[in-house]
Scaffold this active site. Structure first.
Site, PDB file in Angstrom:
ATOM      1  N   GLU A  45       0.824  -1.205   0.000  1.00 28.86           N
ATOM      2  CA  GLU A  45       0.000   0.000   0.000  1.00 28.86           C
ATOM      3  C   GLU A  45       0.860   1.258   0.000  1.00 28.86           C
ATOM      4  O   GLU A  45       0.600   2.211  -0.739  1.00 28.86           O
ATOM      5  CB  GLU A  45      -0.921  -0.005   1.211  1.00 28.86           C
ATOM      6  CG  GLU A  45      -1.696   1.281   1.456  1.00 28.86           C
ATOM      7  CD  GLU A  45      -2.661   1.645   0.326  1.00 28.86           C
ATOM      8  OE1 GLU A  45      -3.115   2.799   0.287  1.00 28.86           O
ATOM      9  OE2 GLU A  45      -2.954   0.768  -0.529  1.00 28.86           O
ATOM     10  N   HIS A  50       2.644   1.875  -3.282  1.00 32.67           N
ATOM     11  CA  HIS A  50       1.671   2.408  -4.240  1.00 32.67           C
ATOM     12  C   HIS A  50       1.476   3.905  -4.031  1.00 32.67           C
ATOM     13  O   HIS A  50       1.428   4.683  -4.998  1.00 32.67           O
ATOM     14  CB  HIS A  50       0.341   1.675  -4.070  1.00 32.67           C
ATOM     15  CG  HIS A  50      -0.747   2.181  -4.967  1.00 32.67           C
ATOM     16  ND1 HIS A  50      -0.636   2.214  -6.336  1.00 32.67           N
ATOM     17  CD2 HIS A  50      -1.978   2.691  -4.687  1.00 32.67           C
ATOM     18  CE1 HIS A  50      -1.734   2.716  -6.861  1.00 32.67           C
ATOM     19  NE2 HIS A  50      -2.558   3.024  -5.891  1.00 32.67           N
ATOM     20  N   HIS A  82     -11.662   5.382  -7.865  1.00 29.60           N
ATOM     21  CA  HIS A  82     -10.197   5.443  -7.838  1.00 29.60           C
ATOM     22  C   HIS A  82      -9.606   4.762  -9.069  1.00 29.60           C
ATOM     23  O   HIS A  82      -8.657   5.266  -9.680  1.00 29.60           O
ATOM     24  CB  HIS A  82      -9.702   4.765  -6.558  1.00 29.60           C
ATOM     25  CG  HIS A  82      -8.280   5.065  -6.235  1.00 29.60           C
ATOM     26  ND1 HIS A  82      -7.738   6.335  -6.270  1.00 29.60           N
ATOM     27  CD2 HIS A  82      -7.251   4.253  -5.860  1.00 29.60           C
ATOM     28  CE1 HIS A  82      -6.461   6.294  -5.926  1.00 29.60           C
ATOM     29  NE2 HIS A  82      -6.144   5.034  -5.686  1.00 29.60           N
ATOM     30  N   HIS A 141     -21.337  -7.249 -16.063  1.00 29.38           N
ATOM     31  CA  HIS A 141     -19.969  -7.145 -16.578  1.00 29.38           C
ATOM     32  C   HIS A 141     -19.776  -8.048 -17.798  1.00 29.38           C
ATOM     33  O   HIS A 141     -19.153  -7.654 -18.792  1.00 29.38           O
ATOM     34  CB  HIS A 141     -18.992  -7.536 -15.462  1.00 29.38           C
ATOM     35  CG  HIS A 141     -17.553  -7.332 -15.814  1.00 29.38           C
ATOM     36  ND1 HIS A 141     -17.051  -6.144 -16.270  1.00 29.38           N
ATOM     37  CD2 HIS A 141     -16.494  -8.185 -15.760  1.00 29.38           C
ATOM     38  CE1 HIS A 141     -15.756  -6.254 -16.492  1.00 29.38           C
ATOM     39  NE2 HIS A 141     -15.388  -7.493 -16.197  1.00 29.38           N
TER      40      HIS A 141
END
Length: 387
Positions: A81, A84, A192, A307
């Protein structure tokens, strides 16, 4: 003013732009790795990780930090994390540089970019001290300055797209913060992902326009219409993919075997029981931990089915477009590339189900979406009609 004229940009602008494109692709793919490895909440505070600029090396180092009461420290996830975040921060600096270079000949151009950036930078320590309202006000004000500049400026020197990209990446940073503080709220996680790929698309367009290498074809206008429609469909499919991931619905139709029951069927049926209404509720409030998902089976099946349906529509459209390009003189290479990318992306989607979402395949599926976006945006930026 001729907006198709060669942009009057700084001589090394294109190099910085292409570096930003490459870095954005890394950030998007690594972000998918973080999300899919369930490391998105491994640093419960922001922008630090348990109060550290990097990340702790052992649980004993965080026992006295308030964040340890929110979530136990996991060594093997926290670095993902925070790395990133570091990559995203480096990209932010690079985009700021591009915005400054693009606006340097505008009246008060550099001042507007710098003031907006300082407002946002000032908001970060305020947020860390718990002054959330003041921090939000400064961040919003910085965004307003950038958007106002983008509306006033043209693109002849890429000033408009430079300011707009900086505004997007600042909002993207806010989404990254909310992803953590709102405990993986699906609408934020999806946003995001879309923000990262929007940044990637803007930088790709900017980089191509900076080097000004047009593809001159007689049918450029018609081909651009195909590209724009493809981008709309691809954007919808990326949003649905983000919604699938954020709601942990990737395996809702079954997985882990080569039986037709999980694909092309879903739980052994062509049209299984589903709940689209519940599956697509975008806002469910704040304070719920969404890690692992909160929806029932029927809702997740609805998300997965949506999807798949749009994937079929998009694949057929892009393959038809590839055939259209094949019949256009000089576009055989683009046709082949688009065909390969579509087939690879569909194959990766099927393998996600058949192999029960292995991490490397799932990350590659995200990278495939980015590469499809790159191909379409590149065409949009470069296609010009024969004068």
């Amino acid at each position: 003013m001729n907006l198709l004229a060669r942009p009057a940009v700084y001589k090394h602008f294109h190099r910085f732009a292409w570096l930003a494109v490459a870095l954005t692709l890394c950030v998007v793919v690594f972000g998918a790795f973080v999300r899919l490895s369930d490391a998105g909440l491994s640093c419960p505070d922001w922008p630090t990780c348990y109060g550290r600029a990097a990340w702790p090396q052992a649980a004993s180092e965080v026992n006295d930090h308030a964040a340890s009461a929110i979530r136990p420290f996991e060594t093997h996830k926290a670095w993902r994390e925070q790395v990133h975040r570091m990559l995203a921060g480096s990209l932010g600096v690079l985009v700021l540089l591009l915005a400054v270079l693009a606006a340097r000949k505008r009246r008060y151009g550099i001042a507007q970019i710098v003031v907006a950036s300082l407002l946002v930078a000032t908001a970060i320590p305020l947020y860390m001290r718990g002054e959330h309202q003041a921090a939000s006000a400064l961040a919003v004000l910085g965004e307003v300055v950038l958007l106002f500049a983008a509306l006033r400026w043209s693109n002849v020197d890429l000033a408009r797209v430079g300011a707009l990209t900086l505004a997007v990446i600042i909002f993207q940073a806010l989404l990254g913060m909310w992803t953590v503080t709102w405990l993986l709220k699906p609408i934020v996680v999806m946003g995001h992902l879309l923000g990262g790929l929007t940044t990637f698309a803007l930088l790709t367009w900017m980089a191509w326009r900076a080097i000004d290498r047009p593809i001159i074809v007689v049918e450029a206008v018609a081909l651009k219409r195909w590209v724009i429609a493809g981008l709309v469909l691809l954007g919808l499919q990326i949003a649905l993919g983000g919604w699938v991931s954020a709601n942990y619905a990737a395996l809702s139709c079954g997985a882990g075997s080569w039986s037709a029951d999980n694909f092309p069927k879903c739980v052994g049926q062509w049209w299984p029981p589903h709940d689209f209404r519940e599956g697509f509720v975008l806002w469910r409030g704040v304070g719920v931990d969404y890690e692992g998902g909160v929806l029932d089976g029927a809702s997740r099946i609805a998300i997965q089915m949506a999807h798949r349906i749009v994937a079929v529509v998009l694949a057929l459209y892009l393959l038809t477009f590839a055939v259209r390009l094949l019949r256009t003189p000089g576009m055989r290479g683009w046709s082949t590339a688009l065909f390969v990318l579509v087939v690879a992306q569909v194959s990766l989607g099927v393998l996600n189900v058949k192999l029960a979402l292995p991490l490397h395949v799932a990350v590659a599926h995200n990278a495939g979406a980015a590469l499809l976006l790159f191909a379409l945006v590149s065409l949009l930026a470069r296609l010009r009609k024969l004068e």
